[in-house]
Scaffold this active site. Structure first.
Site, PDB file in Angstrom:
ATOM      1  N   ASP A 120       1.170  -0.924  -0.006  1.00 49.15           N
ATOM      2  CA  ASP A 120      -0.157  -0.352   0.085  1.00 49.15           C
ATOM      3  C   ASP A 120       0.678   1.035  -0.008  1.00 49.15           C
ATOM      4  O   ASP A 120       1.876   1.327   0.102  1.00 49.15           O
ATOM      5  CB  ASP A 120      -0.993  -0.332   1.039  1.00 49.15           C
ATOM      6  N   ILE A 121       0.407   1.891   0.124  1.00 49.12           N
ATOM      7  CA  ILE A 121       1.358   3.520  -0.642  1.00 49.12           C
ATOM      8  C   ILE A 121       1.413   4.134   0.972  1.00 49.12           C
ATOM      9  O   ILE A 121       2.342   4.547   1.078  1.00 49.12           O
ATOM     10  CB  ILE A 121      -0.230   4.510  -0.854  1.00 49.12           C
TER      11      ILE A 121
END
Length: 244
Positions: A120-121
């Protein structure tokens, strides 16, 4: 014994993805017990021999797999909310140790390149991007048991039985999680080894035992380790390197 779609059998045997199998079948590059199959949807028995034509094998051999040390702030797949996708980091300029690369960067290596597994980011570390459906299936198939290893910095006070629950006993989205291996590395860092990859799984697991994740780094997928690859840099998976 029932027949199954040939494309399904090929994917289950790790020969290619179902989509690739259909493309090969359309081109007449697939044989079942030595007989060419060219009709989509064709079926075979699970014990029949399926082989690929040399043209299909050459096409597979030309497909690349890239190992990227993804920094925080990049999304794994499509751009969203103004954030750049990780693939935008892949260029000749960001290739790590070009003199040791098995071949030079070519823009064609970006065609059909897709992430095999989420990161994820807010997370960093090893991200695999591949043109090869066989590798993608190894890493992200729901039945895959390839280990993914993470170093996770946390804050907060863990519940008394928290470490035991992290190893086995938690559920997400109504499903019991597979057993994991979780241990303390130091006062504020845990080491996670998982064999599944639900969305934001480690962050959600930690929340369930009273911890907040403040840093997450993936350092291994199967037998492939991040090693000394710097953030924002990448390299090709070399001949002889395998995830399993």
């Amino acid at each position: 014994m029932e027949k199954a779609r040939i494309s399904k059998l090929m994917a289950e045997r790790g020969m290619c993805s179902r989509r690739e199998a259909d493309a090969y079948i359309e081109r007449g590059w697939v044989r079942v017990d030595g007989v060419v199959v060219s009709e989509l949807g064709s079926k075979a028995y699970p014990n029949q021999k399926i082989t690929l034509d040399k043209q299909a094998q050459r096409r597979q051999g030309s497909r690349v797999t890239i190992l990227l040390n993804k920094p925080v702030g990049y999304v794994s797949a499509q751009a969203e909310r103004g954030y750049r996708p990780a693939v935008s980091l892949i260029s000749a300029r960001t290739l790590h140790n070009p003199s040791r690369s098995p071949f030079p960067f070519d823009p064609s290596h970006l065609r059909g390149l897709a992430p095999a597994g989420r990161l994820d980011i807010d997370s960093q570390g090893l991200l695999v991007l591949t043109q090869d459906g066989r590798i993608a299936r190894q890493l992200i198939d729901e039945n895959s048991d390839i280990e993914k290893e993470y170093l996770v910095r946390v804050e907060g006070r863990m519940a008394g039985n928290g470490l035991k629950l992290l190893n086995h006993g938690l559920s997400l989205d109504g499903q019991v999680l597979k057993p994991a291996h979780v241990e303390w590395q130091n006062d504020d860092q845990l080491r996670f080894v998982l064999q599944e990859g639900k969305k934001r799984q480690i962050r959600r697991m930690c929340e369930l035992v009273g911890l907040k994740v403040v840093g997450l780094k993936r350092v291994r997928m199967g037998r492939i380790v991040l090693g000394d690859l710097p953030p924002g840099k990448w390299r090709y998976l070399r001949e002889g390197e395998r995830f399993i």
